[in-house]
Design a protein around this motif. Structure first.
Motif, PDB file in Angstrom:
ATOM      1  N   LYS A  11       0.853  -1.179   0.000  1.00  0.00           N
ATOM      2  CA  LYS A  11       0.000   0.000   0.000  1.00  0.00           C
ATOM      3  C   LYS A  11       0.898   1.242   0.000  1.00  0.00           C
ATOM      4  N   PRO A  12       0.409   2.358  -0.527  1.00  0.00           N
ATOM      5  CA  PRO A  12       1.217   3.592  -0.547  1.00  0.00           C
ATOM      6  C   PRO A  12       1.664   3.994   0.862  1.00  0.00           C
ATOM      7  N   GLY A  13       2.906   4.464   0.950  1.00  0.00           N
ATOM      8  CA  GLY A  13       3.454   4.951   2.202  1.00  0.00           C
ATOM      9  C   GLY A  13       3.949   3.877   3.149  1.00  0.00           C
ATOM     10  N   MET A  14       3.990   2.618   2.726  1.00  0.00           N
ATOM     11  CA  MET A  14       4.323   1.514   3.626  1.00  0.00           C
ATOM     12  C   MET A  14       5.701   0.886   3.383  1.00  0.00           C
ATOM     13  N   VAL A  15       6.497   1.477   2.492  1.00  0.00           N
ATOM     14  CA  VAL A  15       7.791   0.888   2.153  1.00  0.00           C
ATOM     15  C   VAL A  15       8.693   0.787   3.378  1.00  0.00           C
ATOM     16  N   ASP A  16       8.848   1.864   4.121  1.00  0.00           N
ATOM     17  CA  ASP A  16       9.753   1.850   5.269  1.00  0.00           C
ATOM     18  C   ASP A  16       9.294   0.856   6.338  1.00  0.00           C
ATOM     19  N   ASP A  17       7.992   0.822   6.610  1.00  0.00           N
ATOM     20  CA  ASP A  17       7.476  -0.133   7.596  1.00  0.00           C
ATOM     21  C   ASP A  17       7.714  -1.571   7.148  1.00  0.00           C
ATOM     22  N   TYR A  18       7.476  -1.836   5.880  1.00  0.00           N
ATOM     23  CA  TYR A  18       7.671  -3.190   5.352  1.00  0.00           C
ATOM     24  C   TYR A  18       9.133  -3.615   5.496  1.00  0.00           C
ATOM     25  N   ARG A  19      10.035  -2.725   5.114  1.00  0.00           N
ATOM     26  CA  ARG A  19      11.466  -3.046   5.216  1.00  0.00           C
ATOM     27  C   ARG A  19      11.869  -3.259   6.677  1.00  0.00           C
ATOM     28  N   HIS A  20      11.407  -2.386   7.558  1.00  0.00           N
ATOM     29  CA  HIS A  20      11.750  -2.484   8.981  1.00  0.00           C
ATOM     30  C   HIS A  20      11.278  -3.816   9.569  1.00  0.00           C
ATOM     31  N   ARG A  21      10.062  -4.210   9.256  1.00  0.00           N
ATOM     32  CA  ARG A  21       9.545  -5.471   9.807  1.00  0.00           C
ATOM     33  C   ARG A  21      10.338  -6.667   9.303  1.00  0.00           C
TER      34      ARG A  21
END
Length: 104
Positions: A11-21
């Motif tokens: 989803k838009p805006g979720m790249v950093d969260d996805y990578r962090h997890r």
């Protein structure tokens, strides 16, 4: 050992969260994936479309199809569901990719 590839959608805006997890992936999830016959698992991001492209190796006698029944897998999917397109059971939507070329 066979290679398997598929696409998922962030989803838009979720790249950093996805990578962090994924930088802090749960050890018990890694163990589950290995025990299911999954190895050499990589996920790539197309920044223009937010498509995720996954490539992994499956052992001949793998248990990939049993993963949705595993409690740790269900917990991971629930944690990831806000970040990506998912099925009603929170499993990431997958679009299989057709092999077109491989150079060993």
């Amino acid at each position: 050992m066979q290679r398997f590839a598929f696409r998922m959608q962030l989803k838009p805006g979720m790249v950093d969260d996805y990578r962090h997890r994924h930088d802090e992936i749960w050890p018990e999830l890694v163990d589950l994936l290995h025990d299911a016959g999954i190895s050499d698992y990589s996920i790539f991001l197309d920044e223009a479309t937010l498509s995720l492209f996954a490539v992994l190796r499956l052992a001949e006698e793998n248990r990939r199809e049993s993963l949705p029944d595993e409690p740790v897998m269900k917990l991971w999917w629930a944690a990831m569901a806000p970040l990506m397109e998912v099925e009603p059971d929170n499993r990431p939507r997958e679009w299989p990719l057709v092999p077109m070329f491989h150079m060993a």
